[in-house]
Design a protein around this motif. Sequence first.
Motif, PDB file in Angstrom:
ATOM      1  N   ARG A  92       0.842  -1.206   0.000  1.00 25.69           N
ATOM      2  CA  ARG A  92       0.000   0.000   0.000  1.00 25.69           C
ATOM      3  C   ARG A  92       0.874   1.252   0.000  1.00 25.69           C
ATOM      4  O   ARG A  92       0.638   2.191  -0.771  1.00 25.69           O
ATOM      5  CB  ARG A  92      -0.923   0.016   1.222  1.00 25.69           C
ATOM      6  CG  ARG A  92      -1.793   1.284   1.284  1.00 25.69           C
ATOM      7  CD  ARG A  92      -2.585   1.364   2.581  1.00 25.69           C
ATOM      8  NE  ARG A  92      -3.605   0.312   2.646  1.00 25.69           N
ATOM      9  CZ  ARG A  92      -3.559  -0.716   3.475  1.00 25.69           C
ATOM     10  NH1 ARG A  92      -2.533  -0.856   4.315  1.00 25.69           N
ATOM     11  NH2 ARG A  92      -4.520  -1.608   3.486  1.00 25.69           N
ATOM     12  N   GLU A  93       1.874   1.281   0.862  1.00 27.61           N
ATOM     13  CA  GLU A  93       2.734   2.460   0.966  1.00 27.61           C
ATOM     14  C   GLU A  93       3.442   2.757  -0.343  1.00 27.61           C
ATOM     15  O   GLU A  93       3.428   3.898  -0.826  1.00 27.61           O
ATOM     16  CB  GLU A  93       3.765   2.241   2.077  1.00 27.61           C
ATOM     17  CG  GLU A  93       4.749   3.388   2.233  1.00 27.61           C
ATOM     18  CD  GLU A  93       5.737   3.124   3.359  1.00 27.61           C
ATOM     19  OE1 GLU A  93       5.418   3.487   4.501  1.00 27.61           O
ATOM     20  OE2 GLU A  93       6.819   2.549   3.073  1.00 27.61           O
ATOM     21  N   THR A  94       4.069   1.743  -0.934  1.00 30.07           N
ATOM     22  CA  THR A  94       4.840   1.986  -2.149  1.00 30.07           C
ATOM     23  C   THR A  94       3.939   2.175  -3.366  1.00 30.07           C
ATOM     24  O   THR A  94       4.288   2.941  -4.274  1.00 30.07           O
ATOM     25  CB  THR A  94       5.838   0.846  -2.396  1.00 30.07           C
ATOM     26  OG1 THR A  94       5.170  -0.419  -2.308  1.00 30.07           O
ATOM     27  CG2 THR A  94       6.958   0.871  -1.369  1.00 30.07           C
ATOM     28  N   ALA A  95       2.781   1.507  -3.392  1.00 31.09           N
ATOM     29  CA  ALA A  95       1.862   1.714  -4.514  1.00 31.09           C
ATOM     30  C   ALA A  95       1.355   3.154  -4.539  1.00 31.09           C
ATOM     31  O   ALA A  95       1.247   3.780  -5.600  1.00 31.09           O
ATOM     32  CB  ALA A  95       0.699   0.728  -4.428  1.00 31.09           C
ATOM     33  N   LEU A  96       1.055   3.702  -3.375  1.00 38.16           N
ATOM     34  CA  LEU A  96       0.629   5.100  -3.303  1.00 38.16           C
ATOM     35  C   LEU A  96       1.784   6.054  -3.601  1.00 38.16           C
ATOM     36  O   LEU A  96       1.601   7.103  -4.225  1.00 38.16           O
ATOM     37  CB  LEU A  96       0.063   5.400  -1.909  1.00 38.16           C
ATOM     38  CG  LEU A  96      -1.295   4.786  -1.584  1.00 38.16           C
ATOM     39  CD1 LEU A  96      -1.596   4.931  -0.109  1.00 38.16           C
ATOM     40  CD2 LEU A  96      -2.399   5.414  -2.424  1.00 38.16           C
ATOM     41  N   GLU A  97       2.979   5.676  -3.175  1.00 40.04           N
ATOM     42  CA  GLU A  97       4.138   6.540  -3.347  1.00 40.04           C
ATOM     43  C   GLU A  97       4.504   6.723  -4.812  1.00 40.04           C
ATOM     44  O   GLU A  97       5.113   7.749  -5.179  1.00 40.04           O
ATOM     45  CB  GLU A  97       5.327   5.952  -2.574  1.00 40.04           C
ATOM     46  CG  GLU A  97       6.504   6.874  -2.431  1.00 40.04           C
ATOM     47  CD  GLU A  97       6.216   8.122  -1.601  1.00 40.04           C
ATOM     48  OE1 GLU A  97       6.987   9.096  -1.705  1.00 40.04           O
ATOM     49  OE2 GLU A  97       5.201   8.134  -0.863  1.00 40.04           O
ATOM     50  N   ARG A  98       4.129   5.782  -5.669  1.00 42.30           N
ATOM     51  CA  ARG A  98       4.407   5.929  -7.103  1.00 42.30           C
ATOM     52  C   ARG A  98       3.856   7.246  -7.639  1.00 42.30           C
ATOM     53  O   ARG A  98       4.500   7.935  -8.432  1.00 42.30           O
ATOM     54  CB  ARG A  98       3.785   4.765  -7.883  1.00 42.30           C
ATOM     55  CG  ARG A  98       4.349   3.413  -7.548  1.00 42.30           C
ATOM     56  CD  ARG A  98       3.623   2.317  -8.297  1.00 42.30           C
ATOM     57  NE  ARG A  98       2.186   2.356  -8.092  1.00 42.30           N
ATOM     58  CZ  ARG A  98       1.292   1.644  -8.775  1.00 42.30           C
ATOM     59  NH1 ARG A  98       1.710   0.834  -9.731  1.00 42.30           N
ATOM     60  NH2 ARG A  98       0.015   1.740  -8.522  1.00 42.30           N
ATOM     61  N   LYS A  99       2.647   7.584  -7.199  1.00 46.54           N
ATOM     62  CA  LYS A  99       1.999   8.797  -7.686  1.00 46.54           C
ATOM     63  C   LYS A  99       2.708  10.052  -7.179  1.00 46.54           C
ATOM     64  O   LYS A  99       2.802  11.064  -7.886  1.00 46.54           O
ATOM     65  CB  LYS A  99       0.536   8.798  -7.264  1.00 46.54           C
ATOM     66  CG  LYS A  99      -0.257   7.637  -7.855  1.00 46.54           C
ATOM     67  CD  LYS A  99      -1.592   7.440  -7.179  1.00 46.54           C
ATOM     68  CE  LYS A  99      -2.537   8.577  -7.433  1.00 46.54           C
ATOM     69  NZ  LYS A  99      -3.879   8.314  -6.850  1.00 46.54           N
ATOM     70  N   VAL A 100       3.219   9.989  -5.948  1.00 47.82           N
ATOM     71  CA  VAL A 100       3.938  11.135  -5.393  1.00 47.82           C
ATOM     72  C   VAL A 100       5.217  11.394  -6.192  1.00 47.82           C
ATOM     73  O   VAL A 100       5.515  12.531  -6.566  1.00 47.82           O
ATOM     74  CB  VAL A 100       4.286  10.899  -3.908  1.00 47.82           C
ATOM     75  CG1 VAL A 100       5.073  12.085  -3.352  1.00 47.82           C
ATOM     76  CG2 VAL A 100       3.022  10.675  -3.088  1.00 47.82           C
ATOM     77  N   THR A 133      11.330   2.701  -4.298  1.00 42.63           N
ATOM     78  CA  THR A 133      10.046   3.395  -4.387  1.00 42.63           C
ATOM     79  C   THR A 133       9.647   4.020  -3.060  1.00 42.63           C
ATOM     80  O   THR A 133       9.025   5.082  -3.029  1.00 42.63           O
ATOM     81  CB  THR A 133       8.947   2.426  -4.863  1.00 42.63           C
ATOM     82  OG1 THR A 133       9.355   1.832  -6.094  1.00 42.63           O
ATOM     83  CG2 THR A 133       7.627   3.144  -5.052  1.00 42.63           C
ATOM     84  N   GLY A 134      10.019   3.395  -1.958  1.00 41.90           N
ATOM     85  CA  GLY A 134       9.617   3.881  -0.638  1.00 41.90           C
ATOM     86  C   GLY A 134      10.631   4.777   0.031  1.00 41.90           C
ATOM     87  O   GLY A 134      10.597   4.936   1.255  1.00 41.90           O
ATOM     88  N   TYR A 135      11.498   5.418  -0.755  1.00 44.03           N
ATOM     89  CA  TYR A 135      12.576   6.195  -0.124  1.00 44.03           C
ATOM     90  C   TYR A 135      12.048   7.376   0.681  1.00 44.03           C
ATOM     91  O   TYR A 135      12.604   7.729   1.737  1.00 44.03           O
ATOM     92  CB  TYR A 135      13.597   6.649  -1.174  1.00 44.03           C
ATOM     93  CG  TYR A 135      13.225   7.886  -1.957  1.00 44.03           C
ATOM     94  CD1 TYR A 135      13.558   9.164  -1.515  1.00 44.03           C
ATOM     95  CD2 TYR A 135      12.539   7.779  -3.167  1.00 44.03           C
ATOM     96  CE1 TYR A 135      13.218  10.292  -2.239  1.00 44.03           C
ATOM     97  CE2 TYR A 135      12.199   8.906  -3.894  1.00 44.03           C
ATOM     98  CZ  TYR A 135      12.530  10.162  -3.430  1.00 44.03           C
ATOM     99  OH  TYR A 135      12.196  11.285  -4.142  1.00 44.03           O
ATOM    100  N   ARG A 136      10.965   8.012   0.234  1.00 43.72           N
ATOM    101  CA  ARG A 136      10.430   9.160   0.973  1.00 43.72           C
ATOM    102  C   ARG A 136       9.821   8.742   2.305  1.00 43.72           C
ATOM    103  O   ARG A 136      10.138   9.358   3.343  1.00 43.72           O
ATOM    104  CB  ARG A 136       9.394   9.917   0.133  1.00 43.72           C
ATOM    105  CG  ARG A 136       9.967  10.797  -0.960  1.00 43.72           C
ATOM    106  CD  ARG A 136       8.880  11.592  -1.652  1.00 43.72           C
ATOM    107  NE  ARG A 136       8.205  12.522  -0.769  1.00 43.72           N
ATOM    108  CZ  ARG A 136       7.042  12.332  -0.176  1.00 43.72           C
ATOM    109  NH1 ARG A 136       6.358  11.212  -0.372  1.00 43.72           N
ATOM    110  NH2 ARG A 136       6.518  13.241   0.604  1.00 43.72           N
ATOM    111  N   PRO A 137       8.955   7.721   2.353  1.00 47.44           N
ATOM    112  CA  PRO A 137       8.462   7.273   3.656  1.00 47.44           C
ATOM    113  C   PRO A 137       9.587   6.852   4.602  1.00 47.44           C
ATOM    114  O   PRO A 137       9.516   7.118   5.808  1.00 47.44           O
ATOM    115  CB  PRO A 137       7.557   6.083   3.293  1.00 47.44           C
ATOM    116  CG  PRO A 137       7.077   6.397   1.918  1.00 47.44           C
ATOM    117  CD  PRO A 137       8.249   7.062   1.237  1.00 47.44           C
ATOM    118  N   THR A 138      10.635   6.220   4.062  1.00 44.63           N
ATOM    119  CA  THR A 138      11.778   5.881   4.903  1.00 44.63           C
ATOM    120  C   THR A 138      12.419   7.148   5.468  1.00 44.63           C
ATOM    121  O   THR A 138      12.777   7.209   6.651  1.00 44.63           O
ATOM    122  CB  THR A 138      12.818   5.078   4.102  1.00 44.63           C
ATOM    123  OG1 THR A 138      12.257   3.820   3.724  1.00 44.63           O
ATOM    124  CG2 THR A 138      14.077   4.822   4.930  1.00 44.63           C
TER     125      THR A 138
END
Length: 545
Positions: free
Chosen positions: A88-96, A381-386
Motif C-alpha cells: 500500500r505504501e509503495t503503490a501510493l508513493e508511485r503517484k507522489v 520506491t519507498g525512499y520518501r516514507p523511509t
Amino acid sequence: MGPVTRAGSISTAERARSIDALERDAFDLAIVGGGITGAGIAREAALRGLRVALLEAEDFASGTSSRSSKLIHGGLRYLAQGEVGLVRETALERKVIHRLAPHLAERRWMVLPVRSRASLLKFRAAITTYEKLGAVERDDLHRNWGAAELDEEEPALDRNEWRFACAYREYLTDDARLVLANLRAAAGQGAISLNHAPVTEITLENGRAAGVVARCRLSGRELRVRASCVVNAAGAWVEALRRFEDEAAPPLLHLSKGVHIGIPATRLPVRNLLLLQTQDHRGIFALRRDEIVFIGTTDTTYARGADLWPVITRADVEYLLEPLRRYLTTEKLEVSDVRTSWSGLRPLVAEPGKPPAETSRKDEILIGRAGVITIAGGKLTGYRPTALRTLERIERVLGRTFAAVGEGEPLPGGDFSGDLVSIARGLESEYRLDGVTGMRLARLYGSEADSVAKLGAKRLAAGAPVIAGEVDWAVMHEGAATVEDVLYRRTRAALYEADARASIAAPIAARMAELLGWSEAQAGEQIALARARLDADLDFRDSEA
C-alpha cells in the motif's frame, strides 16, 4: 503545498570550497551515504530548515541506488507474502514521485503474459487489489489483452504458449538520476553534499556522536564535520560504519545480489515492460529503455561481502536468458548477445532461515548506543516514507519537533506540465537533434534538458546520442569528478548505449580536463580506468570465487 524547492548545484569545480564549509560550519545533521536513502533524508531535512551535510565514500548513487531494476513500483509479488502495508505504501508513493519528477517516473504498461483465460482471471483479481491499494485512476486501470491486442502490442511474444496478457501500470525511472535530483533539491535548501569522501571515524563527545571524520579521495585532504546528529545511510556498508559507533554491534544485513543484462532492442524487440517467470518460479522483468532492453533481476545470497562491483557469473546471465527463450519467438539469444550489464547488492534486513526472495523489503531504523541513527533495508520506491520515518528518530535525538512541509515542490527537472514527447520535439527543433537523442535528453533531464543542450548540442562521438553539454552539466551541477561518474551515473551511457559507451570515454575525459584542469596524464588515467570498468562489465566469470 510545501516551501519552494530551489534547484541547487553540486559543483566539482567548487569542491574545495565545499570542504572548507564542511569543516568550518556546525551542522544539525551529518548523513553518511549518498544513495537514495541518504539523498531522500537530506532533502526532507533541508526542507525543514536543518543544516545538512552528506558524505559519500564513492560517487553519489554508486552502489545499490544505480543498480536497481529502474522501476517505481509497489511490488505486486509482496502481496502473496502478506506484505499488504508495504505494498500500500509503495503503490501510493508511485503517484507522489510522478508528481515530483514526471521525467523520472514514466508511466508504462507492465505486461503479464498468461496461457489461459482462467489464469488471466486469477491474476486480474490480484492486480485489482493492487490498484485499489494504490488508488489508481480510472484511465490507468489494467487492461486485458487477447490475440488482437498482443499482435499489436507485443508481436514477439510466442502466441502458441501465451494467448492472453494482463497489462497494468508501473513507472519506469532512472535510479541514479533520482538520487541526484534529491541531492540537488537539498542543495537548493543549503545542504552540502560531498562524494568520493569516505568516513573514517565517528567522533564522540561524552559518549554521544558529535560528527564524523572523512578523507577526500581526490585531494587526500582530511576533514572533520561537526554535527548534532549522525545518520548511517550507507546501504550495504551500514555494518562497517556501525562498528565505528559500537564494535560489538550485532549483524543486521543479509546481502542479496541482483544482476541485470542489456540486449539491443534490434535483437529483443520488446515494446513494453514484460513480467516473466523463471524456471524456479521467480518473476523477472524485461524492460525496454530507448534502444536497449534490460532483463533482471537475480536474487541470490552474496557471501563475498559488500563489494562495490559484485561479481557477475555466466550462470547469472544464463538464468536471465532462459525465460526469454520460452516466452519469445525471436532467434535464440546467447551470452554473446549481452552488450551491457550491472550488478548490485540489496541490503536486506536479515531474517534467519529465509532465502533472499522471501526476505521482507521493509526498512528498519535503529538508534545506537552513541545516538547514531542507522537505516537498514528499504526499497527505491519507498525512499520518501523511509526518510520521513528517519526524521522522527532525528527529532528524538535532537529533542526538536519539525514542522510538516508536505511533498514540497517538484525535483529539479520535474517542473513541466506537458509530456516528455513535447520536450523531446522542442529539443529536436531548437538544436537539430534526432528523435532518439531528444527523447533520451528529455527522460534524463526533464525541463532542464534545454539548459543542458545550450551548453553544447554536438554529439561526443559518431553514433552516440550523448551530447557535449552533458559533460559540462555533470561537472557544474551534479558533482561528477571522474569519467566513470559521467559514463555510469550521469549520462547512463554505460548502461544504455551499447555501441557508443567505449568511444565516448576519451571525449568525456578531454572536456573534464578542460573544466577541472587535469593534466594529460590524469586524463589518460581516467580513460584507462573507465575502459577497464566497461570491459569488466562483460567479463562474466565461471563462479564468484
